[in-house]
Enzyme design. Structure first.
Site, PDB file in Angstrom:
ATOM      1  N   PHE A 119      47.727  39.911  44.764  1.00 31.66           N
ATOM      2  CA  PHE A 119      46.898  39.789  43.560  1.00 31.66           C
ATOM      3  C   PHE A 119      45.661  40.675  43.604  1.00 31.66           C
ATOM      4  O   PHE A 119      45.044  40.934  42.568  1.00 31.66           O
ATOM      5  CB  PHE A 119      46.494  38.321  43.335  1.00 31.66           C
ATOM      6  CG  PHE A 119      45.235  37.921  44.045  1.00 31.66           C
ATOM      7  CD1 PHE A 119      45.249  37.557  45.375  1.00 31.66           C
ATOM      8  CD2 PHE A 119      44.021  37.940  43.381  1.00 31.66           C
ATOM      9  CE1 PHE A 119      44.074  37.208  46.038  1.00 31.66           C
ATOM     10  CE2 PHE A 119      42.839  37.588  44.026  1.00 31.66           C
ATOM     11  CZ  PHE A 119      42.869  37.227  45.362  1.00 31.66           C
ATOM     12  N   LYS A 120      45.293  41.163  44.777  1.00 33.39           N
ATOM     13  CA  LYS A 120      44.093  41.992  44.855  1.00 33.39           C
ATOM     14  C   LYS A 120      44.210  43.265  44.011  1.00 33.39           C
ATOM     15  O   LYS A 120      43.205  43.820  43.583  1.00 33.39           O
ATOM     16  CB  LYS A 120      43.757  42.309  46.309  1.00 33.39           C
ATOM     17  CG  LYS A 120      43.319  41.047  47.051  1.00 33.39           C
ATOM     18  CD  LYS A 120      42.750  41.310  48.422  1.00 33.39           C
ATOM     19  CE  LYS A 120      42.170  40.035  49.025  1.00 33.39           C
ATOM     20  NZ  LYS A 120      43.193  39.012  49.325  1.00 33.39           N
ATOM     21  N   ASP A 121      45.448  43.689  43.742  1.00 32.29           N
ATOM     22  CA  ASP A 121      45.645  44.839  42.851  1.00 32.29           C
ATOM     23  C   ASP A 121      45.076  44.593  41.454  1.00 32.29           C
ATOM     24  O   ASP A 121      44.658  45.541  40.779  1.00 32.29           O
ATOM     25  CB  ASP A 121      47.137  45.148  42.687  1.00 32.29           C
ATOM     26  CG  ASP A 121      47.769  45.717  43.947  1.00 32.29           C
ATOM     27  OD1 ASP A 121      47.080  46.413  44.712  1.00 32.29           O
ATOM     28  OD2 ASP A 121      48.979  45.461  44.163  1.00 32.29           O
TER      29      ASP A 121
END
Ligand SMILES: *Cc1c(COP(=O)(O)O)cnc(C)c1O
Length: 478
Positions: A119-121
């Protein structure tokens, strides 16, 4: 919109001033002076914007939300940055963050279809475009120095690759990341991306980053910056998918939902807190931790206790293996009625000396669950294995270890009434070893990652020596 520090510093700053910064000068974290309130008419309009691909869908929703917090980028430019970031080409689906129903009313929100499958993208991809834009506007350059044991480093590299004015120097512990994670990072051939494998453990990498940041002359001369999870722009980008999840799980704005968030540094769920403070109808925000239960302990007892290294467990959901939750100060500031002096007393010298504080007897903590919706729970390795197995057996859906922590805790808390949305924070292929342990076979691998372990690698192995890393940076930033 102006930004303040959680520790009471009198300065106020605009968004682009804090974009490239880490901590505020007094050691606090930046927050907006107030949370913009989303009224019923606005929420209804945003639902339409999000649901209508022709009106721009997720990218247009992101623009609407970001516009409330950013007043120093012209609207047309901000719109273009959002449109460039949230595309089907980058996230694999037009919905960007589609919901997947497990039980009736119980959903996973897919946040892991970006380039590095975590999810860091969602935030880092936007940060890459914002950095490039702002650096060009200022005619400046930035050398990002970071330490990673996996997800953060690869998300930063994939966001910054090929961006003008930015170089990334990413330290990782030599031979300690999974083969898949190493392949993801080291196969990048972009000139502005530098992988440095340090002969040591993750803490050695982090110490080097700290040492370099404390060398103020070096830091200034070589324009060293970071992209860590306390960056406000990252948090802001994450607010958008709480709205997107809400619109997908409900038919109208009279309904409430709850979210469960696998948590480490409290970045992701802090964005949920911001969305709730803006008026998004969230009933509960459920914080799910692994064996590193700093946050679960706080929400149960009011005691915040930083763990010593020996007390920080290496788990099978490694991106949540934290000794302290670096974004937590933001929530405590709100909890205490935005009292900067008290926040400073709790998180400043007090925390460094005692390693803990206790709000258990404070009236602000007593009604925290009612006022802010927070609940918590924890999950262990055995829970993860069981949850992965049961979810596969019942729904033919393979979830990763972090998401499994979320699903486990969500099931315990959910009342079966309003929709429960569990945030899926990574794809299972990143943590294949535990999936094999749970299911007896490897998880599916997205087609674009077939055979990446065999690609040529670009990485520099170095001793755990700050001066050597500084020499490398000097030699590569002309
Ligand atoms: C970073 C990360 C988390 C924890 O997120 P925080 O914002 O630190 O709470 C959870 N799961 C995965 C897969 C991550 O990469």
């Amino acid at each position: 919109m102006l930004y303040l520090s959680t520790r009471g510093h009198p300065d106020r700053k605009h968004f682009c001033e804090i974009l490239l910064e880490g901590l505020a000068p007094d050691g606090g974290l930046y927050l907006p002076e107030r949370y913009p309130q989303v009224d019923a008419a606005t929420l209804a309009r945003w639902r339409e914007v999000f649901n209508d691909a022709a009106a721009g869908g997720y990218a247009a929703l992101a623009f609407e939300i970001l516009s409330l917090y950013i007043d120093d980028i012209p609207a047309a430019d901000l719109k273009a940055l959002c449109d460039k970031t949230y595309t089907e080409a980058v996230y694999g689906t037009a919905a960007i963050v589609p919901l997947k129903q497990l039980d009736d009313g119980f959903y996973l929100e897919a946040l892991s279809n970006g380039p590095t499958l975590a999810f860091k993208d969602m935030a880092m991809q936007l940060l890459g475009h914002l950095f490039e834009y702002e650096l060009a506007r200022r005619g400046e350059e930035l050398n990002i120095l970071g330490a990673t044991s996996g997800d953060t480093g690869s998300a930063a590299e994939y966001a910054m690759r090929g961006k003008k004015g930015v170089r990334v120097f990413m330290l990782s512990p030599h031979g300690r990341m999974s083969p898949f994670q190493q392949a993801q990072m080291f196969s990048l051939m972009d000139e502005n991306i530098h992988n440095i494998a340090i002969e040591g453990v993750f803490d050695d990498c982090q110490d080097i980053v700290k040492n370099v940041s404390n060398d103020l002359a070096f830091k200034r001369q070589y324009k060293i910056g970071t992209v860590n999870s306390i960056n406000w722009a990252r948090l802001l980008a994450q607010v958008v998918y709480y709205f997107a999840g809400y619109f997908q799980a409900t038919a109208n704005d009279a309904q409430q939902v709850s979210f469960t968030v696998p948590s480490g540094n409290f970045g992701n769920v802090c964005a949920g807190h911001v969305a709730r403070m803006m008026g998004l109808p969230i009933r509960q925000l459920v914080v799910a931790t692994n064996e590193n239960d700093v946050l679960d302990e706080f929400f149960r007892t009011g005691t915040y206790r930083v763990r010593a290294s020996a007390d920080t467990h290496e788990t099978s959901s490694p991106s949540m293996d934290i000794s302290k939750a670096s974004n937590f100060e933001r929530f405590v500031f709100d909890l205490l009625g935005r009292d900067g002096e008290r926040t400073k007393a709790l998180f400043g010298a007090g925390l460094s000396e005692q390693g803990r504080f206790d709000l258990g007897g404070d009236p602000a903590f007593a009604d925290a669950a009612a006022r802010f919706g927070f609940v918590s729970g924890k999950s262990t390795h055995a829970d993860r294995l069981k949850t992965i197995k049961v979810t596969d057996d019942r729904f033919a859906v393979v979830i990763d270890t972090h998401t499994a922590d979320g699903v486990k805790v969500a099931r315990e808390v959910w009342n079966g009434q309003e929709p429960m949305i569990v945030l899926e924070t990574a794809l299972p292929i990143k943590f294949a070893q535990t999936i094999v342990e749970a299911l007896g076979h490897e998880p599916d691998r997205p087609a674009q990652f077939e055979g990446i372990e065999a690609l040529p690698k670009r990485v520099q192995v170095m001793p755990a020596d700050t001066a050597a890393v500084q020499r490398y940076v000097m030699a590569h930033c002309a």
